[in-house]
Design a protein around this motif. Structure first.
Motif: not given
Length: 419
Positions: A217-223
């Motif tokens: 999640i924390f590496s997700s650009r969208q998040a």
């Protein structure tokens, strides 16, 4: 029976939103009795300020943990517990004998309040299809604004009728009754009707280590795009309206306290209209990103207008600007429509927590930053309008961050986990 095609989903919707209405009202209701609390408990203004902010800090700090817990164990239990905690905190507040008890009460209320939005988003996501959800999330956002409205004249009249202790005690009892109602609607009744559950929703996160989930999640650009999107649209409104709007009207325009309070009301009206209207427009257009970009641009231009007029725009324009900024805050519910659309439902709680943390982190930062700017100009013996002029640079920067966030979002439905 499928939840998303049942008539019972509207009972769920009504019950959850009514609970949200009451819980939202208790965020700001104590502000109605500030002078009475100071007099009854012989506390200073700084103590009142800390008492007010502690619930805010608890709420912000618990958003991501609450998203994790809701995804892993389900949102129903935590929403029910949240209603009881908010009710218990409100009751204890009404029975408080010293400031320590009041602090404990507000911490309990903040903990309960922290459960409502993330879990409500997940519950509505389970009971409604994506297209319905986009429309309904705007109504949910409007309900929060109605809760703030409930904590103005209506609750003030209730306090005047019963006294502040009896008024808060009755509100706490009503919230506890909401907890009982939610238990029946969310747990007991669905068991009797035998609704089908998605195996993905029930077991998805149990097969995955929490560290792996959080890393993804924390590496997700969208998040992160959602985090910054919400950062820009929420904090500038909540942080400024909640702390500096009235002093700004009184100090710069020479308004009375009552007249300056009308600026808050205008912003609140904008929020009430913005939430359902932008959700309806997004649903009709079949896109969330484009209308949300327009909202962010409008907010940015509104704050820039304060700079253009050196912190003192024409009087009639002032009301329009507050309305537009409030309208943009109401539209912030679209952030969670994007979460629902682009993330599997078994991850939506964590991502919703991340996004909501962004919004309320900016709401914590902005009042402090503006306060430091105003203090600097006050010590420099400059005019108060100069202080606010430079102070308005902060919401402009925050709004630019929000615009970058929404423009970075990738829109597109992921059907996995949504059927």
């Amino acid at each position: 029976m499928d939840k998303q095609n049942s008539r019972f989903r509207w009972s769920v919707f009504t019950s959850v939103l009514f609970t949200y209405l009451l819980m939202a009202s208790q965020r700001t209701a104590p502000g109605l009795i500030t002078d009475q609390v100071m007099r009854d408990f012989s506390v200073t203004a700084s103590t009142i300020g800390l008492l007010t902010s502690i619930q805010f800090f608890v709420y912000t700090g618990l958003q991501i943990p609450m998203g994790i817990l809701a995804d892993r164990y389900g949102p129903n239990f935590f929403l029910i517990i949240g209603a009881f905690l908010t009710g218990a905190g409100t009751i204890i507040y009404s029975l408080g004998t010293n400031e320590f008890v009041l602090f404990i009460a507000r911490i309990l209320t903040g903990t309960g309040d922290a459960t409502i939005w993330v879990n409500m988003v997940l519950i509505l996501g389970q009971w409604f299809k994506v297209k319905e959800f986009v429309r309904l999330i705007g109504i949910a956002g409007m309900t929060g604004s109605l809760g703030f409205l409930l904590a103005t004249v209506p609750f003030s009249a209730w306090i005047q009728l019963l006294g502040w202790r009896a008024a808060f005690f009755s509100a706490g009892i009503l919230l506890c009754l909401c907890g009982i109602l939610l238990y029946y609607v969310l747990i007991q009744k669905p068991k009797q009707i035998h609704f089908s559950e998605s195996a993905t929703v029930k077991d998805g996160l149990k097969r995955e280590k929490m560290s792996v989930l959080l890393r993804r999640i924390f590496s997700s650009r969208q998040a992160w795009a959602l985090f910054f999107c919400h950062f820009g649209v929420v904090g500038a409104y909540v942080g400024f309206i909640g702390s500096w709007a009235v002093p700004y009207g009184m100090g710069v325009y020479g308004m009375t306290r009552s007249a300056a309070s009308q600026l808050i009301m205008v912003g609140l009206i904008g929020a009430l209209i913005g939430a359902p209207l932008t959700s309806w427009i997004s649903s009709r257009l079949g896109t969330i990103k484009r209308p949300y970009i327009v909202v962010h641009l409008t907010i940015l231009l509104s704050w820039c207008t304060f700079l253009l007029f050196k912190g003192m725009p024409p009087f009639l324009m002032l009301y329009l600007l507050f309305f537009l900024i409030g309208f943009g805050y109401g539209a912030s519910a679209l952030t969670f429509a994007v979460v629902r659309q682009t993330f599997p439902i078994e991850e939506a709680g964590v991502v919703s927590g991340v996004a909501n943390t962004g919004g309320f982190l900016s709401a914590v930062l902005l009042p402090s930053i503006m306060g430091m700017v105003l203090d600097h100009f006050q010590h420099a013996s400059s005019s108060i309008s100069n202080g606010y002029y430079y102070g308005f640079i902060t919401p402009v920067i925050f709004s630019i961050i929000g615009l970058i966030g929404i423009m970075s979002i990738k829109e597109g439905s992921r059907e996995k986990g949504y059927s």
